[in-house]
Design a protein around this motif. Structure first.
Motif, PDB file in Angstrom:
ATOM      1  N   ILE A 140       0.840  -1.199   0.000  1.00  0.00           N
ATOM      2  CA  ILE A 140       0.000   0.000   0.000  1.00  0.00           C
ATOM      3  C   ILE A 140       0.875   1.250   0.000  1.00  0.00           C
ATOM      4  N   SER A 141       0.275   2.381  -0.320  1.00  0.00           N
ATOM      5  CA  SER A 141       1.020   3.639  -0.442  1.00  0.00           C
ATOM      6  C   SER A 141       1.366   4.221   0.930  1.00  0.00           C
ATOM      7  N   GLY A 142       2.221   5.251   0.919  1.00  0.00           N
ATOM      8  CA  GLY A 142       2.598   5.920   2.160  1.00  0.00           C
ATOM      9  C   GLY A 142       1.417   6.532   2.883  1.00  0.00           C
ATOM     10  N   GLY A 143       0.509   7.152   2.124  1.00  0.00           N
ATOM     11  CA  GLY A 143      -0.677   7.740   2.733  1.00  0.00           C
ATOM     12  C   GLY A 143      -1.578   6.689   3.360  1.00  0.00           C
ATOM     13  N   MET A 144      -1.702   5.535   2.685  1.00  0.00           N
ATOM     14  CA  MET A 144      -2.500   4.445   3.233  1.00  0.00           C
ATOM     15  C   MET A 144      -1.876   3.897   4.515  1.00  0.00           C
ATOM     16  N   LYS A 145      -0.555   3.764   4.521  1.00  0.00           N
ATOM     17  CA  LYS A 145       0.127   3.285   5.724  1.00  0.00           C
ATOM     18  C   LYS A 145      -0.158   4.212   6.901  1.00  0.00           C
ATOM     19  N   GLN A 146      -0.142   5.510   6.629  1.00  0.00           N
ATOM     20  CA  GLN A 146      -0.389   6.449   7.718  1.00  0.00           C
ATOM     21  C   GLN A 146      -1.832   6.371   8.198  1.00  0.00           C
ATOM     22  N   ARG A 147      -2.764   6.099   7.281  1.00  0.00           N
ATOM     23  CA  ARG A 147      -4.159   5.894   7.683  1.00  0.00           C
ATOM     24  C   ARG A 147      -4.270   4.691   8.624  1.00  0.00           C
ATOM     25  N   VAL A 148      -3.536   3.629   8.299  1.00  0.00           N
ATOM     26  CA  VAL A 148      -3.561   2.438   9.150  1.00  0.00           C
ATOM     27  C   VAL A 148      -2.959   2.756  10.514  1.00  0.00           C
ATOM     28  N   GLY A 149      -1.888   3.545  10.523  1.00  0.00           N
ATOM     29  CA  GLY A 149      -1.289   3.959  11.792  1.00  0.00           C
ATOM     30  C   GLY A 149      -2.269   4.730  12.652  1.00  0.00           C
ATOM     31  N   ILE A 150      -3.072   5.588  12.022  1.00  0.00           N
ATOM     32  CA  ILE A 150      -4.098   6.342  12.752  1.00  0.00           C
ATOM     33  C   ILE A 150      -5.188   5.404  13.256  1.00  0.00           C
ATOM     34  N   ALA A 151      -5.608   4.458  12.403  1.00  0.00           N
ATOM     35  CA  ALA A 151      -6.623   3.478  12.816  1.00  0.00           C
ATOM     36  C   ALA A 151      -6.138   2.666  14.006  1.00  0.00           C
ATOM     37  N   ARG A 152      -4.879   2.259  13.961  1.00  0.00           N
ATOM     38  CA  ARG A 152      -4.301   1.477  15.055  1.00  0.00           C
ATOM     39  C   ARG A 152      -4.331   2.278  16.360  1.00  0.00           C
ATOM     40  N   ALA A 153      -3.977   3.556  16.279  1.00  0.00           N
ATOM     41  CA  ALA A 153      -3.996   4.401  17.476  1.00  0.00           C
ATOM     42  C   ALA A 153      -5.417   4.594  18.002  1.00  0.00           C
ATOM     43  N   LEU A 154      -6.352   4.844  17.098  1.00  0.00           N
ATOM     44  CA  LEU A 154      -7.743   5.069  17.505  1.00  0.00           C
ATOM     45  C   LEU A 154      -8.373   3.808  18.096  1.00  0.00           C
ATOM     46  N   SER A 155      -7.936   2.644  17.626  1.00  0.00           N
ATOM     47  CA  SER A 155      -8.512   1.388  18.097  1.00  0.00           C
ATOM     48  C   SER A 155      -8.254   1.155  19.583  1.00  0.00           C
ATOM     49  N   MET A 156      -7.270   1.860  20.136  1.00  0.00           N
ATOM     50  CA  MET A 156      -6.952   1.734  21.554  1.00  0.00           C
ATOM     51  C   MET A 156      -7.891   2.590  22.415  1.00  0.00           C
ATOM     52  N   GLU A 157      -8.787   3.319  21.762  1.00  0.00           N
ATOM     53  CA  GLU A 157      -9.733   4.220  22.442  1.00  0.00           C
ATOM     54  C   GLU A 157      -9.015   5.188  23.386  1.00  0.00           C
ATOM     55  N   PRO A 158      -8.018   5.901  22.868  1.00  0.00           N
ATOM     56  CA  PRO A 158      -7.246   6.780  23.743  1.00  0.00           C
ATOM     57  C   PRO A 158      -8.023   8.032  24.140  1.00  0.00           C
ATOM     58  N   LYS A 159      -7.757   8.498  25.346  1.00  0.00           N
ATOM     59  CA  LYS A 159      -8.284   9.796  25.751  1.00  0.00           C
ATOM     60  C   LYS A 159      -7.549  10.905  25.009  1.00  0.00           C
ATOM     61  N   VAL A 160      -6.252  10.671  24.760  1.00  0.00           N
ATOM     62  CA  VAL A 160      -5.410  11.665  24.099  1.00  0.00           C
ATOM     63  C   VAL A 160      -4.703  11.011  22.923  1.00  0.00           C
ATOM     64  N   LEU A 161      -4.843  11.608  21.749  1.00  0.00           N
ATOM     65  CA  LEU A 161      -4.154  11.154  20.545  1.00  0.00           C
ATOM     66  C   LEU A 161      -2.977  12.088  20.307  1.00  0.00           C
ATOM     67  N   LEU A 162      -1.770  11.528  20.294  1.00  0.00           N
ATOM     68  CA  LEU A 162      -0.538  12.292  20.116  1.00  0.00           C
ATOM     69  C   LEU A 162       0.003  12.027  18.715  1.00  0.00           C
ATOM     70  N   MET A 163       0.229  13.092  17.952  1.00  0.00           N
ATOM     71  CA  MET A 163       0.624  12.945  16.549  1.00  0.00           C
ATOM     72  C   MET A 163       1.909  13.740  16.293  1.00  0.00           C
ATOM     73  N   ASP A 164       2.967  13.017  15.937  1.00  0.00           N
ATOM     74  CA  ASP A 164       4.274  13.641  15.721  1.00  0.00           C
ATOM     75  C   ASP A 164       4.516  13.813  14.225  1.00  0.00           C
ATOM     76  N   GLU A 165       4.180  14.989  13.713  1.00  0.00           N
ATOM     77  CA  GLU A 165       4.274  15.286  12.276  1.00  0.00           C
ATOM     78  C   GLU A 165       3.725  14.134  11.434  1.00  0.00           C
ATOM     79  N   PRO A 166       2.470  13.782  11.626  1.00  0.00           N
ATOM     80  CA  PRO A 166       1.934  12.579  10.987  1.00  0.00           C
ATOM     81  C   PRO A 166       1.857  12.654   9.469  1.00  0.00           C
ATOM     82  N   PHE A 167       1.880  13.866   8.904  1.00  0.00           N
ATOM     83  CA  PHE A 167       1.750  14.007   7.447  1.00  0.00           C
ATOM     84  C   PHE A 167       3.026  14.535   6.807  1.00  0.00           C
TER      85      PHE A 167
END
Length: 281
Positions: A140-167
Protein backbone atom coordinates in the motif's frame (compact mmCIF):
# COMPACT_ATOMS: atom_id res chain seq x y z
CA UNK A 1 -15.52 23.65 23.82
CA UNK A 2 -15.68 22.65 27.47
CA UNK A 3 -13.07 24.16 29.75
CA UNK A 4 -12.98 21.27 32.23
CA UNK A 5 -9.36 20.58 33.18
CA UNK A 6 -8.38 17.38 31.38
CA UNK A 7 -4.65 17.41 30.67
CA UNK A 8 -2.21 19.62 32.55
CA UNK A 9 1.49 20.22 32.01
CA UNK A 10 2.89 21.98 35.07
CA UNK A 11 6.38 23.53 35.26
CA UNK A 12 7.71 20.83 32.92
CA UNK A 13 11.46 20.89 32.40
CA UNK A 14 13.77 18.38 30.72
CA UNK A 15 17.53 17.92 31.02
CA UNK A 16 19.72 15.50 29.06
CA UNK A 17 23.18 14.54 30.36
CA UNK A 18 26.16 15.39 28.15
CA UNK A 19 29.96 15.15 28.67
CA UNK A 20 29.98 18.94 29.18
CA UNK A 21 27.14 18.93 31.68
CA UNK A 22 23.33 18.89 31.51
CA UNK A 23 21.64 20.10 28.33
CA UNK A 24 18.40 21.88 29.27
CA UNK A 25 15.97 21.11 26.45
CA UNK A 26 12.78 22.41 28.10
CA UNK A 27 12.10 24.85 30.91
CA UNK A 28 8.87 25.91 32.64
CA UNK A 29 6.37 24.48 30.14
CA UNK A 30 2.86 25.12 31.46
CA UNK A 31 -0.28 24.19 29.53
CA UNK A 32 -3.87 23.25 30.38
CA UNK A 33 -5.78 21.36 27.70
CA UNK A 34 -9.55 20.81 27.75
CA UNK A 35 -11.32 17.58 26.82
CA UNK A 36 -11.70 17.35 23.04
CA UNK A 37 -9.30 20.19 22.19
CA UNK A 38 -7.08 19.98 19.12
CA UNK A 39 -3.70 21.48 20.00
CA UNK A 40 -0.81 22.02 17.58
CA UNK A 41 2.78 22.46 18.72
CA UNK A 42 4.85 24.49 16.30
CA UNK A 43 8.37 25.91 16.34
CA UNK A 44 11.79 25.65 14.77
CA UNK A 45 13.75 22.38 14.84
CA UNK A 46 15.33 21.84 18.24
CA UNK A 47 12.63 23.68 20.19
CA UNK A 48 11.58 20.61 22.16
CA UNK A 49 8.25 19.78 20.49
CA UNK A 50 8.93 16.04 20.37
CA UNK A 51 10.28 16.14 23.91
CA UNK A 52 6.97 17.61 25.11
CA UNK A 53 5.06 14.94 23.19
CA UNK A 54 7.24 12.15 24.57
CA UNK A 55 6.72 13.39 28.13
CA UNK A 56 2.93 13.40 27.66
CA UNK A 57 3.16 9.92 26.12
CA UNK A 58 5.11 8.71 29.15
CA UNK A 59 8.12 7.77 27.01
CA UNK A 60 10.22 10.38 28.86
CA UNK A 61 10.15 11.31 32.53
CA UNK A 62 10.30 15.08 33.00
CA UNK A 63 13.32 16.27 34.99
CA UNK A 64 11.11 18.86 36.67
CA UNK A 65 7.37 19.33 36.99
CA UNK A 66 4.95 16.80 35.61
CA UNK A 67 1.85 15.89 33.59
CA UNK A 68 -1.61 15.17 35.01
CA UNK A 69 -4.29 13.43 32.92
CA UNK A 70 -7.76 13.27 34.51
CA UNK A 71 -6.29 13.72 38.00
CA UNK A 72 -3.69 10.96 37.56
CA UNK A 73 0.04 11.57 37.14
CA UNK A 74 1.57 10.46 33.84
CA UNK A 75 4.79 8.56 34.56
CA UNK A 76 4.77 5.72 32.02
CA UNK A 77 3.19 4.82 28.65
CA UNK A 78 -0.47 3.80 28.73
CA UNK A 79 -3.31 2.96 26.33
CA UNK A 80 -5.15 6.16 27.23
CA UNK A 81 -2.42 7.98 25.26
CA UNK A 82 -1.81 6.70 21.72
CA UNK A 83 0.97 7.97 19.46
CA UNK A 84 0.99 8.36 15.66
CA UNK A 85 4.53 8.88 14.41
CA UNK A 86 5.73 10.44 11.15
CA UNK A 87 6.93 6.97 10.24
CA UNK A 88 3.86 4.72 10.36
CA UNK A 89 5.79 1.98 12.27
CA UNK A 90 3.59 -0.84 10.98
CA UNK A 91 4.86 -4.39 11.38
CA UNK A 92 5.78 -5.37 7.80
CA UNK A 93 4.95 -9.08 8.19
CA UNK A 94 1.39 -8.41 9.36
CA UNK A 95 -1.55 -7.42 7.18
CA UNK A 96 -3.34 -4.10 7.61
CA UNK A 97 -6.05 -5.89 9.58
CA UNK A 98 -3.56 -7.76 11.80
CA UNK A 99 -1.62 -4.56 12.58
CA UNK A 100 -4.75 -2.96 13.98
CA UNK A 101 -5.94 -6.18 15.62
CA UNK A 102 -2.66 -6.45 17.52
CA UNK A 103 -3.28 -3.08 19.18
CA UNK A 104 -6.88 -4.00 19.99
CA UNK A 105 -5.81 -7.27 21.63
CA UNK A 106 -3.42 -5.33 23.85
CA UNK A 107 -6.36 -3.28 25.14
CA UNK A 108 -9.25 -5.77 24.92
CA UNK A 109 -11.57 -3.81 27.21
CA UNK A 110 -13.65 -6.95 27.76
CA UNK A 111 -14.26 -7.68 24.07
CA UNK A 112 -14.69 -11.24 22.86
CA UNK A 113 -13.31 -12.53 19.54
CA UNK A 114 -16.32 -11.39 17.53
CA UNK A 115 -16.35 -7.94 19.14
CA UNK A 116 -12.62 -7.53 18.49
CA UNK A 117 -13.22 -8.25 14.79
CA UNK A 118 -16.04 -5.69 14.67
CA UNK A 119 -13.91 -3.08 16.42
CA UNK A 120 -10.94 -3.56 14.07
CA UNK A 121 -13.24 -3.22 11.06
CA UNK A 122 -14.89 -0.14 12.59
CA UNK A 123 -11.55 1.64 12.96
CA UNK A 124 -10.37 0.67 9.48
CA UNK A 125 -13.64 2.07 8.18
CA UNK A 126 -13.01 5.35 10.02
CA UNK A 127 -9.86 5.87 7.94
CA UNK A 128 -11.37 4.36 4.76
CA UNK A 129 -9.00 1.39 4.67
CA UNK A 130 -11.42 -1.56 4.88
CA UNK A 131 -10.75 -2.41 1.23
CA UNK A 132 -7.05 -3.01 1.99
CA UNK A 133 -7.49 -5.05 5.18
CA UNK A 134 -5.72 -8.14 3.79
CA UNK A 135 -2.77 -6.28 2.23
CA UNK A 136 0.72 -6.07 3.68
CA UNK A 137 2.25 -2.62 4.38
CA UNK A 138 4.60 -3.10 1.40
CA UNK A 139 1.56 -3.36 -0.87
CA UNK A 140 0.00 0.00 0.00
CA UNK A 141 1.02 3.64 -0.44
CA UNK A 142 2.60 5.92 2.16
CA UNK A 143 -0.68 7.74 2.73
CA UNK A 144 -2.50 4.44 3.23
CA UNK A 145 0.13 3.28 5.72
CA UNK A 146 -0.39 6.45 7.72
CA UNK A 147 -4.16 5.89 7.68
CA UNK A 148 -3.56 2.44 9.15
CA UNK A 149 -1.29 3.96 11.79
CA UNK A 150 -4.10 6.34 12.75
CA UNK A 151 -6.62 3.48 12.82
CA UNK A 152 -4.30 1.48 15.05
CA UNK A 153 -4.00 4.40 17.48
CA UNK A 154 -7.74 5.07 17.51
CA UNK A 155 -8.51 1.39 18.10
CA UNK A 156 -6.95 1.73 21.55
CA UNK A 157 -9.73 4.22 22.44
CA UNK A 158 -7.25 6.78 23.74
CA UNK A 159 -8.28 9.80 25.75
CA UNK A 160 -5.41 11.67 24.10
CA UNK A 161 -4.15 11.15 20.55
CA UNK A 162 -0.54 12.29 20.12
CA UNK A 163 0.62 12.95 16.55
CA UNK A 164 4.27 13.64 15.72
CA UNK A 165 4.27 15.29 12.28
CA UNK A 166 1.93 12.58 10.99
CA UNK A 167 1.75 14.01 7.45
CA UNK A 168 5.32 15.31 7.11
CA UNK A 169 6.54 12.59 4.72
CA UNK A 170 3.52 12.72 2.39
CA UNK A 171 2.94 14.55 -0.87
CA UNK A 172 0.73 17.66 -0.79
CA UNK A 173 -2.44 16.03 -2.15
CA UNK A 174 -2.25 12.98 0.14
CA UNK A 175 -1.49 15.30 3.04
CA UNK A 176 -4.62 17.36 2.33
CA UNK A 177 -6.83 14.25 2.15
CA UNK A 178 -5.47 12.97 5.47
CA UNK A 179 -5.92 16.35 7.13
CA UNK A 180 -9.58 16.28 6.07
CA UNK A 181 -9.92 12.72 7.41
CA UNK A 182 -8.41 13.71 10.77
CA UNK A 183 -10.83 16.64 11.05
CA UNK A 184 -13.78 14.33 10.33
CA UNK A 185 -12.58 11.72 12.86
CA UNK A 186 -11.98 14.38 15.50
CA UNK A 187 -15.50 15.71 14.96
CA UNK A 188 -16.96 12.20 15.37
CA UNK A 189 -14.91 11.00 18.33
CA UNK A 190 -14.07 14.17 20.23
CA UNK A 191 -10.62 12.91 21.27
CA UNK A 192 -8.13 15.33 22.71
CA UNK A 193 -5.37 15.72 20.10
CA UNK A 194 -1.84 17.11 20.41
CA UNK A 195 -0.08 17.36 17.06
CA UNK A 196 3.45 18.46 16.19
CA UNK A 197 3.75 20.27 12.87
CA UNK A 198 6.09 22.58 10.96
CA UNK A 199 3.28 23.56 8.58
CA UNK A 200 1.60 26.87 9.45
CA UNK A 201 -1.43 26.26 7.21
CA UNK A 202 -1.93 22.81 8.71
CA UNK A 203 -1.79 24.21 12.23
CA UNK A 204 -4.38 26.91 11.52
CA UNK A 205 -6.68 24.56 9.59
CA UNK A 206 -6.79 21.80 12.22
CA UNK A 207 -6.31 23.45 15.59
CA UNK A 208 -8.37 24.97 18.35
CA UNK A 209 -5.15 26.46 19.73
CA UNK A 210 -1.60 26.73 18.39
CA UNK A 211 1.18 26.50 20.96
CA UNK A 212 4.29 28.28 19.65
CA UNK A 213 7.60 27.16 21.15
CA UNK A 214 10.67 29.36 21.58
CA UNK A 215 14.05 28.25 20.25
CA UNK A 216 16.11 25.92 22.41
CA UNK A 217 17.96 25.26 24.57
CA UNK A 218 15.70 26.07 27.54
CA UNK A 219 12.79 26.10 25.12
CA UNK A 220 9.39 27.02 26.49
CA UNK A 221 5.99 28.20 25.31
CA UNK A 222 6.37 31.59 23.68
CA UNK A 223 2.79 32.33 22.65
CA UNK A 224 -0.55 30.51 22.44
CA UNK A 225 -2.93 31.45 19.64
CA UNK A 226 -6.63 30.55 19.85
CA UNK A 227 -8.17 29.74 16.45
CA UNK A 228 -11.75 31.01 16.40
CA UNK A 229 -12.89 29.48 13.10
CA UNK A 230 -16.17 27.60 12.78
CA UNK A 231 -16.13 23.84 12.21
CA UNK A 232 -16.34 21.97 9.91
CA UNK A 233 -13.57 23.82 8.08
CA UNK A 234 -13.21 23.99 4.32
CA UNK A 235 -9.66 24.74 3.16
CA UNK A 236 -10.86 26.27 -0.13
CA UNK A 237 -13.24 28.71 1.55
CA UNK A 238 -10.71 29.56 4.26
CA UNK A 239 -8.10 30.58 1.68
CA UNK A 240 -9.90 33.93 1.27
CA UNK A 241 -11.03 34.25 4.89
CA UNK A 242 -9.45 37.39 6.48
CA UNK A 243 -9.44 35.82 9.96
CA UNK A 244 -7.71 32.66 8.70
CA UNK A 245 -5.05 34.75 7.00
CA UNK A 246 -4.58 36.86 10.12
CA UNK A 247 -3.93 33.70 12.14
CA UNK A 248 -1.39 32.56 9.54
CA UNK A 249 0.32 35.94 9.77
CA UNK A 250 0.45 35.79 13.57
CA UNK A 251 2.16 32.37 13.53
CA UNK A 252 4.59 33.38 10.78
CA UNK A 253 5.43 36.59 12.64
CA UNK A 254 6.31 34.59 15.75
CA UNK A 255 8.40 32.03 13.86
CA UNK A 256 10.26 34.30 11.47
CA UNK A 257 10.43 37.66 13.25
CA UNK A 258 10.36 37.10 16.99
CA UNK A 259 12.58 33.99 16.85
CA UNK A 260 14.96 35.33 14.20
CA UNK A 261 16.73 37.52 16.77
CA UNK A 262 18.27 34.50 18.51
CA UNK A 263 18.83 32.32 15.44
CA UNK A 264 22.67 32.55 15.41
CA UNK A 265 22.82 31.41 19.04
CA UNK A 266 20.25 28.69 18.25
CA UNK A 267 22.38 27.29 15.42
CA UNK A 268 25.47 26.99 17.63
CA UNK A 269 23.51 25.35 20.41
CA UNK A 270 21.84 22.90 18.09
CA UNK A 271 25.28 21.85 16.81
CA UNK A 272 26.37 21.11 20.38
CA UNK A 273 23.10 19.33 21.05
CA UNK A 274 23.56 17.00 18.08
CA UNK A 275 26.95 15.94 19.41
CA UNK A 276 25.28 15.04 22.71
CA UNK A 277 22.42 13.25 20.88
CA UNK A 278 19.42 14.28 23.01
CA UNK A 279 16.03 14.03 21.26
CA UNK A 280 14.75 17.54 21.71
CA UNK A 281 13.13 18.21 18.36
Amino acid sequence: MTQTKHLELSQVGMEFPTPKGPFIALENVNLNIAQGEFISLIGHSGCGKSTVLNIVAGLYQASYGGVILDNSEVNEPGPERAVVFQNHSLLPWLSVYKNVELAVKQTKNGRNKHEIKEWVEHNLNLVQMTHAASKLPSEISGGMKQRVGIARALSMEPKVLLMDEPFGALDALTRAHLQDSVMEIHAKLGNTVIMITHDVDEAVLLSDRIVMMTNGPKATIGEILSIDLDRPRDRIKLADNPLYNRYRHDVLRFLYEKQRKIEPVHSTQISSKKQAKPNAA
